[in-house]
Every structure is written in C-alpha cells, then in structure tokens.
Design a protein around this motif. Sequence first.
Motif, PDB file in Angstrom:
ATOM      1  N   PHE A   5      -5.299   6.905  -0.206  1.00 33.23           N
ATOM      2  CA  PHE A   5      -4.293   5.938  -0.124  1.00 33.23           C
ATOM      3  C   PHE A   5      -4.756   4.546  -1.676  1.00 33.23           C
ATOM      4  O   PHE A   5      -5.854   4.884  -2.313  1.00 33.23           O
ATOM      5  CB  PHE A   5      -6.006   4.302   0.936  1.00 33.23           C
ATOM      6  CG  PHE A   5      -5.009   4.566   2.781  1.00 33.23           C
ATOM      7  CD1 PHE A   5      -4.753   4.310   2.847  1.00 33.23           C
ATOM      8  CD2 PHE A   5      -6.817   5.584   2.466  1.00 33.23           C
ATOM      9  CE1 PHE A   5      -4.090   4.673   4.387  1.00 33.23           C
ATOM     10  CE2 PHE A   5      -6.285   5.816   4.374  1.00 33.23           C
ATOM     11  CZ  PHE A   5      -5.243   5.494   4.733  1.00 33.23           C
ATOM     12  N   ASN A   9      -3.617  -4.127   2.568  1.00 34.09           N
ATOM     13  CA  ASN A   9      -4.885  -2.853   2.447  1.00 34.09           C
ATOM     14  C   ASN A   9      -4.776  -2.199   4.049  1.00 34.09           C
ATOM     15  O   ASN A   9      -5.643  -2.309   5.075  1.00 34.09           O
ATOM     16  CB  ASN A   9      -5.734  -4.026   3.077  1.00 34.09           C
ATOM     17  CG  ASN A   9      -6.668  -4.739   1.419  1.00 34.09           C
ATOM     18  OD1 ASN A   9      -6.351  -3.897   0.483  1.00 34.09           O
ATOM     19  ND2 ASN A   9      -7.159  -6.017   1.779  1.00 34.09           N
ATOM     20  N   ASP A  42      -9.449   8.961   3.227  1.00 33.04           N
ATOM     21  CA  ASP A  42      -9.792   8.896   4.753  1.00 33.04           C
ATOM     22  C   ASP A  42      -9.425  10.360   5.120  1.00 33.04           C
ATOM     23  O   ASP A  42      -8.577  11.447   4.260  1.00 33.04           O
ATOM     24  CB  ASP A  42      -9.642   7.811   5.883  1.00 33.04           C
ATOM     25  CG  ASP A  42     -10.231   7.573   6.871  1.00 33.04           C
ATOM     26  OD1 ASP A  42     -11.305   8.586   7.143  1.00 33.04           O
ATOM     27  OD2 ASP A  42     -10.709   7.287   8.023  1.00 33.04           O
ATOM     28  N   SER A  81       1.214  -1.319  -0.246  1.00 32.00           N
ATOM     29  CA  SER A  81      -0.317   0.176  -0.713  1.00 32.00           C
ATOM     30  C   SER A  81       0.984   0.788   0.209  1.00 32.00           C
ATOM     31  O   SER A  81       1.901   1.693   0.586  1.00 32.00           O
ATOM     32  CB  SER A  81      -0.834  -0.140   1.097  1.00 32.00           C
ATOM     33  OG  SER A  81      -1.365  -1.166   1.257  1.00 32.00           O
ATOM     34  N   ASP A  88      -3.934   0.778   6.538  1.00 32.09           N
ATOM     35  CA  ASP A  88      -5.444   1.470   6.723  1.00 32.09           C
ATOM     36  C   ASP A  88      -5.079   2.451   7.835  1.00 32.09           C
ATOM     37  O   ASP A  88      -6.434   3.158   8.251  1.00 32.09           O
ATOM     38  CB  ASP A  88      -6.461   1.554   6.619  1.00 32.09           C
ATOM     39  CG  ASP A  88      -7.113  -0.088   7.483  1.00 32.09           C
ATOM     40  OD1 ASP A  88      -6.513  -0.265   8.424  1.00 32.09           O
ATOM     41  OD2 ASP A  88      -8.286  -0.460   7.635  1.00 32.09           O
TER      42      ASP A  88
END
Length: 114
Positions: A53, A93, A42, A3, A95
């Motif tokens: 992201f 993923n 976000d 990521s 986050d």
Amino acid sequence: MPSLLIRLNPQLLSNPDLDIRYELPDRLHELSNGLLRPDGFDYEDGADGLLIFMEADDLEAVIPVVINALENEEVLGNRLAMVARVGASPFDNADVLSDFVVIYPQDEAGSQMV
C-alpha cells in the motif's frame, strides 16, 4: 489522501525475497521525489498475493512513475511488469481490495482488484 496498491505474486518473482515489501516502496518514494509514500503491506487472504500500500497527494502525478518503475527498474533482481497489478483508490487509507480499481496492466484497467 488517495491510495495506491501494488499486488505482487511472490511465487512468480525471479528472486522471491520478501524484502521487496520494503525495497519497492522505498524505491518508488525516491523516484517520485517523495510524492508517493509507503503505507504498509499485507498478504492477500486465501491467495499468494503480497499487497503493498502507498499513499499520494496526487495520483495522476505518480501513476506514470509507478508504471515506468515496474517496466524499467529491477528490484532485488526482479523485473516486475509481468507479475504486478496496480490499483488506485480515491479513499483515504483504503485497505481492502474492493476499494481499488486496476490501472495496470492496461488490459485489466477499470476492473476491481478482487
């Protein structure tokens, strides 16, 4: 899948149009020939950061594309090099900020995004 996180401070943008949360990932996807894909956005808790992201099969291949875009592209009237921080994470993923290590700007490289 690794990521990538781009943190922007909208208050520092010349044009603080929050559509940048869509325009920047789409432009990076295009510039990387699809190697970099949008993975949502976000807002940073307790701060003004906009978190974008992205995911990539090969971080090493897309990092130069991202840095080049930040330093040379204009998105919605904004030059992003001075207002962006970029972090990379090997986690699928990822986050949360603590999952990412700063890779840009160079003087902050190696520190955590938090």
